[in-house]
Write an enzyme that holds these catalytic residues in place. Sequence first.
Site, PDB file in Angstrom:
ATOM      1  N   HIS A  52       0.846  -1.205   0.000  1.00  0.00           N
ATOM      2  CA  HIS A  52       0.000   0.000   0.000  1.00  0.00           C
ATOM      3  C   HIS A  52       0.878   1.250   0.000  1.00  0.00           C
ATOM      4  O   HIS A  52       2.106   1.154   0.120  1.00  0.00           O
ATOM      5  CB  HIS A  52      -0.940   0.019   1.212  1.00  0.00           C
ATOM      6  CG  HIS A  52      -0.243  -0.092   2.532  1.00  0.00           C
ATOM      7  ND1 HIS A  52       0.567   0.891   3.024  1.00  0.00           N
ATOM      8  CD2 HIS A  52      -0.224  -1.077   3.456  1.00  0.00           C
ATOM      9  CE1 HIS A  52       1.036   0.523   4.190  1.00  0.00           C
ATOM     10  NE2 HIS A  52       0.588  -0.689   4.483  1.00  0.00           N
TER      11      HIS A  52
HETATM   12  P1  TYD Z   1      -1.808  -3.120   7.802  1.00  0.00           P
HETATM   13  O1  TYD Z   1      -1.285  -1.726   7.848  1.00  0.00           O
HETATM   14  O2  TYD Z   1      -2.813  -3.462   6.762  1.00  0.00           O
HETATM   15  O3  TYD Z   1      -0.603  -4.142   7.695  1.00  0.00           O
HETATM   16  P2  TYD Z   1       0.485  -4.230   6.543  1.00  0.00           P
HETATM   17  O4  TYD Z   1       0.191  -3.110   5.595  1.00  0.00           O
HETATM   18  O5  TYD Z   1       1.811  -4.059   7.214  1.00  0.00           O
HETATM   19  O6  TYD Z   1       0.345  -5.552   5.894  1.00  0.00           O
HETATM   20  O7  TYD Z   1      -2.397  -3.446   9.235  1.00  0.00           O
HETATM   21  C1  TYD Z   1      -2.933  -4.711   9.560  1.00  0.00           C
HETATM   22  C2  TYD Z   1      -4.043  -4.496  10.582  1.00  0.00           C
HETATM   23  O8  TYD Z   1      -3.544  -3.883  11.766  1.00  0.00           O
HETATM   24  C3  TYD Z   1      -5.154  -3.616  10.060  1.00  0.00           C
HETATM   25  O9  TYD Z   1      -6.400  -4.249  10.338  1.00  0.00           O
HETATM   26  C4  TYD Z   1      -5.084  -2.362  10.865  1.00  0.00           C
HETATM   27  C5  TYD Z   1      -4.299  -2.730  12.095  1.00  0.00           C
HETATM   28  N1  TYD Z   1      -3.376  -1.656  12.505  1.00  0.00           N
HETATM   29  C6  TYD Z   1      -3.729  -0.824  13.552  1.00  0.00           C
HETATM   30  O10 TYD Z   1      -4.824  -0.940  14.136  1.00  0.00           O
HETATM   31  N2  TYD Z   1      -2.850   0.147  13.953  1.00  0.00           N
HETATM   32  C7  TYD Z   1      -1.649   0.322  13.331  1.00  0.00           C
HETATM   33  O11 TYD Z   1      -0.860   1.222  13.715  1.00  0.00           O
HETATM   34  C8  TYD Z   1      -1.311  -0.534  12.225  1.00  0.00           C
HETATM   35  C9  TYD Z   1      -0.021  -0.378  11.494  1.00  0.00           C
HETATM   36  C10 TYD Z   1      -2.202  -1.511  11.852  1.00  0.00           C
END
Ligand code: TYD
Length: 138
Positions: A52
């Site tokens: 992303h």
């Molecule tokens: P996500 O940012 O989609 O993970 P990545 O991009 O690293 O694969 O985050 C995964 C899940 O964690 C998503 O449901 C949101 C949650 N999350 C939070 O609640 N707070 C945060 O600071 C982060 C980074 C993720």
Amino acid sequence: MTIKDCKIIELPRFLDARGNLSFAEQNNHILFEIKRTYWIYDVPGGEARGGHAFKENQEFIVALSGAFDIVVDDGQQKKTFSLNRSYYGLFVPAGLWREMNNFSTNSVALEFGSKHYDREDYIRDYNTFLNLKSDGKI
Ligand code: TYD
């Protein structure tokens, strides 16, 4: 922002027979004010994370343990940064697509962000990212 705005930053190291120590300070080694810290761990072999872009959130990523790659993409060019030492961090400005992959067993990715978590700040669709980028909106 382009991939040229990403920077590997070497952190201070205090080498010691008792074990080594490194640190990072906001507005110094980390080029922004830290609003959030999170970490990624227990990544199964072959998995990728973080496909992303952020509209505003800037990041600083450290391989606290083990190794992984961060592929950064500005819509024109891609660059892979391999992190495998706990005294290097990668600064990733906002407006770049990035993915993390090639996680070694037991690796830990420590990430600092310039914003609190905000799902509206995410761009999760690659074509939307390319359109926003070519329109100069991010
Ligand atoms: P996500 O940012 O989609 O993970 P990545 O991009 O690293 O694969 O985050 C995964 C899940 O964690 C998503 O449901 C949101 C949650 N999350 C939070 O609640 N707070 C945060 O600071 C982060 C980074 C993720």
